[in-house]
Write a protein that holds these residues in place. Structure first.
Motif, short mmCIF file in Angstrom:
data_model
loop_
_atom_site.label_atom_id
_atom_site.label_comp_id
_atom_site.label_asym_id
_atom_site.label_seq_id
_atom_site.Cartn_x
_atom_site.Cartn_y
_atom_site.Cartn_z
N SER A 35 -7.74 -6.02 5.23
CA SER A 35 -7.45 -5.11 4.12
C SER A 35 -5.95 -5.03 3.91
CB SER A 35 -7.99 -3.70 4.40
OG SER A 35 -9.38 -3.72 4.58
N LEU A 36 -5.56 -5.00 2.64
CA LEU A 36 -4.18 -4.77 2.24
C LEU A 36 -4.13 -3.34 1.70
CD1 LEU A 36 -3.65 -8.14 0.35
CD2 LEU A 36 -2.84 -7.56 2.65
N GLN A 38 -2.12 -0.22 0.34
CA GLN A 38 -0.86 0.08 -0.33
C GLN A 38 -0.75 1.58 -0.57
OE1 GLN A 38 -0.47 -1.82 -4.15
NE2 GLN A 38 1.19 -0.49 -4.78
N ARG A 51 1.12 -3.67 -6.57
CA ARG A 51 -0.32 -3.63 -6.89
C ARG A 51 -0.78 -4.98 -7.42
NH1 ARG A 51 -0.24 -0.07 -11.00
NH2 ARG A 51 -0.26 1.65 -9.51
N LEU A 54 -0.68 -7.70 -4.50
CA LEU A 54 -1.75 -7.52 -3.51
C LEU A 54 -3.12 -7.80 -4.11
CD1 LEU A 54 -0.52 -4.37 -1.55
CD2 LEU A 54 -0.11 -6.79 -1.05
N SER A 55 -3.33 -7.42 -5.37
CA SER A 55 -4.60 -7.71 -6.03
C SER A 55 -4.83 -9.21 -6.16
CB SER A 55 -4.65 -7.05 -7.42
OG SER A 55 -4.67 -5.66 -7.30
N ALA A 58 -5.64 -10.61 -2.67
CA ALA A 58 -7.00 -10.22 -2.26
C ALA A 58 -8.05 -11.03 -3.02
CB ALA A 58 -7.21 -8.72 -2.50
N HIS A 66 -8.03 -5.07 -1.37
CA HIS A 66 -6.79 -4.35 -1.68
C HIS A 66 -7.18 -2.91 -1.94
CE1 HIS A 66 -3.70 -3.06 -4.86
NE2 HIS A 66 -3.17 -2.88 -3.67
N GLU A 68 -5.52 0.82 -2.72
CA GLU A 68 -4.31 1.56 -3.07
C GLU A 68 -4.57 3.04 -2.84
OE1 GLU A 68 -0.94 1.87 -6.56
OE2 GLU A 68 -2.78 0.75 -6.95
#
Length: 119
Positions: A35-36, A38, A51, A54-55, A58, A66, A68
């Motif tokens: 998992s990323l 944010q 955003r 990372l999107s 992912a 991802h 957030e």
């Protein structure tokens, strides 16, 4: 990840060593492989670019999510993890352990490289 990377976490969450992060803490189902995560705030310009980066990453890597998190709306988690600035990105492995942490907008190549520590 580049810039003000804070490196590897040692077991658990880091601040307080409170264990892995899961759906209860994140508010979303973690990725199957990694998992990323944010942490963002409403008026943070670098958060928008982060955003997007990372999107994209992912979407490129199967089993990676991802997630957030609005830092202002999740202050207990922010404090528990020692988040001081936005954007802050945490890379979690499949068990929800933090394997990388970086502050500031990351480069796409650095995010991909950091995922190597998690998957």
């Amino acid at each position: 990840m580049q810039g003000r990377e804070q490196g590897r976490e040692q077991g658990g969450r880091g601040a307080g060593g409170q264990g892995p992060l899961g759906v209860a803490e994140l508010g979303h189902e973690p990725g199957e492989r990694a998992s990323l995560v944010q942490f963002s705030s409403a008026f943070c310009q670098p958060c928008r670019a982060t955003r997007r980066i990372l999107s994209e990453v992912a979407a490129m890597v199967d089993g990676v999510a991802h997630i957030e998190i609005d830092a202002e709306r999740n202050l207990p988690l922010v404090r528990a993890l020692g988040i001081e600035k936005t954007p802050t990105v945490l890379v979690l492995d499949s068990a929800g352990r933090i394997v990388r942490r970086a502050v500031g907008m990351p480069r796409k190549a650095d995010v991909i490289a950091a995922l190597g520590a998690a998957v």
